[in-house]
Design an enzyme around this catalytic site. Structure first.
Site, PDB file in Angstrom:
ATOM      1  N   SER A 145       0.791  -1.159  -0.145  1.00 30.91           N
ATOM      2  CA  SER A 145       0.084  -0.095   0.042  1.00 30.91           C
ATOM      3  C   SER A 145       0.835   1.275   0.112  1.00 30.91           C
ATOM      4  CB  SER A 145      -0.855  -0.024   1.266  1.00 30.91           C
ATOM      5  OG  SER A 145      -1.436   1.173   1.423  1.00 30.91           O
ATOM      6  N   TYR A 158      -2.503  -0.872  10.159  1.00 29.09           N
ATOM      7  CA  TYR A 158      -2.761  -1.144   8.608  1.00 29.09           C
ATOM      8  C   TYR A 158      -1.608  -0.474   7.997  1.00 29.09           C
ATOM      9  CZ  TYR A 158      -3.979  -0.932   3.735  1.00 29.09           C
ATOM     10  OH  TYR A 158      -4.344  -0.974   2.444  1.00 29.09           O
ATOM     11  N   LYS A 162       1.545  -2.882   6.220  1.00 25.01           N
ATOM     12  CA  LYS A 162       1.697  -2.908   4.743  1.00 25.01           C
ATOM     13  C   LYS A 162       3.454  -2.253   4.789  1.00 25.01           C
ATOM     14  CE  LYS A 162      -2.128  -4.039   2.958  1.00 25.01           C
ATOM     15  NZ  LYS A 162      -2.041  -5.309   1.839  1.00 25.01           N
TER      16      LYS A 162
END
Length: 272
Positions: A145, A158, A162
């Site tokens: 990401s 998150y 990533k």
């Protein structure tokens, strides 16, 4: 892609579904689709067969945070001699849009389990067979990401998961190169927000709209086939990464605020 065996995680919706359909359209002989929902996986399988009636489709239902279930799926593939030619570690999740200290630590750990540990576990168990199948060309696409490259408030777990995946992925690429396993190319993909529903309610950064799932898959797919080390989208990600590397923290913070990076998750309503 013609004649390849392709394994896709998170294949029941969004980008995973589109990766599966693209593989079928380009002549893959076998699709292995993993996800949490049998019904939606069957639907994707039917779509793939409608594109290429000859394609074989195998479905694996598992929660990627359940490592024993993941190990069982991998073992089934290896026992049947079906190590993939193409591995797309696509599955991902967002567990919260709270500040880090407000998030249940168990939610953060689950995010890391799905986004980071599962791809490492799957790849690690499959790679010996993929390495042994030289000189047949192999591809691994790790969908990380853009949040791996810059802080994203309200998405600490998150973004961290990533970032770990992206760094592991590029290190894996380097190790394979140094070991002479040049038939396996690893591509790290860092897309920005993709309009799949996972990031519903997030606001655009700068003047850049969310990527459509079709465009996001197109970019990642082309990079994977070409064996590129990394690809990012949209182009603003390059600017953010460069600024992060060269600007002092206060200057970068000011830039990120002005572009909306630091407020992009404030109105998040997407899938948890």
């Amino acid at each position: 892609m013609r004649g390849a065996q392709v394994l896709i995680t998170g294949a029941n919706r969004g980008m995973g579904r589109l990766f599966a359909l693209q593989a079928a359209a380009e002549g893959a002989s076998r699709l292995v689709l993993w996800g949490r929902e049998a019904e939606s996986l069957e639907s994707v399988a039917a779509e793939a067969r409608s594109i290429e009636p000859a394609v074989e489709v195998e479905i694996g239902v598992a929660d990627l945070a359940d490592f024993l279930a993941v190990d069982d799926l991998v073992a089934d593939l290896l026992e049947a001699g079906r190590a993939p030619d193409v591995l797309i570690n696509n599955a991902g999740m967002v567990s919260s849009n709270t500040m880090a200290w407000q998030q249940d630590p168990d939610e953060a750990i689950r995010t890391l389990s799905v986004n980071t540990v599962a791809p490492i576990r799957i790849s690690g168990r499959l790679l010996p067979a993929m390495i042994a199948d030289a000189p047949r060309q192999k591809r691994i696409l790790n969908v990380a990401s853009a949040s791996a490259l810059t802080p994203v408030p309200r998405a600490a777990a998150y973004a961290g998961s990533k970032a770990a995946l992206a760094h592991w992925s590029d290190t894996l690429r380097t190790e394979l190169m140094l070991a002479g396993h040049t038939h396996i190319a690893v591509t790290t993909y860092n897309p920005g927000f993709v309009d799949t529903g996972m990031f519903a309610g997030t606001t655009s950064i700068g003047l850049t709209p969310h990527l459509s799932p079709e465009r996001a898959v197109e970019i990642g797919w082309k990079a994977m086939l070409a064996g590129r080390a990394e690809t990012v989208a949209p182009s603003l990600v390059h600017i953010a990464r460069g600024a992060r590397a060269f600007l002092p923290a206060p200057a970068f913070d000011a830039l990120a605020r002005s572009l909306g990076v630091y407020s992009s998750m404030d109105t998040f309503t997407g899938r948890l």
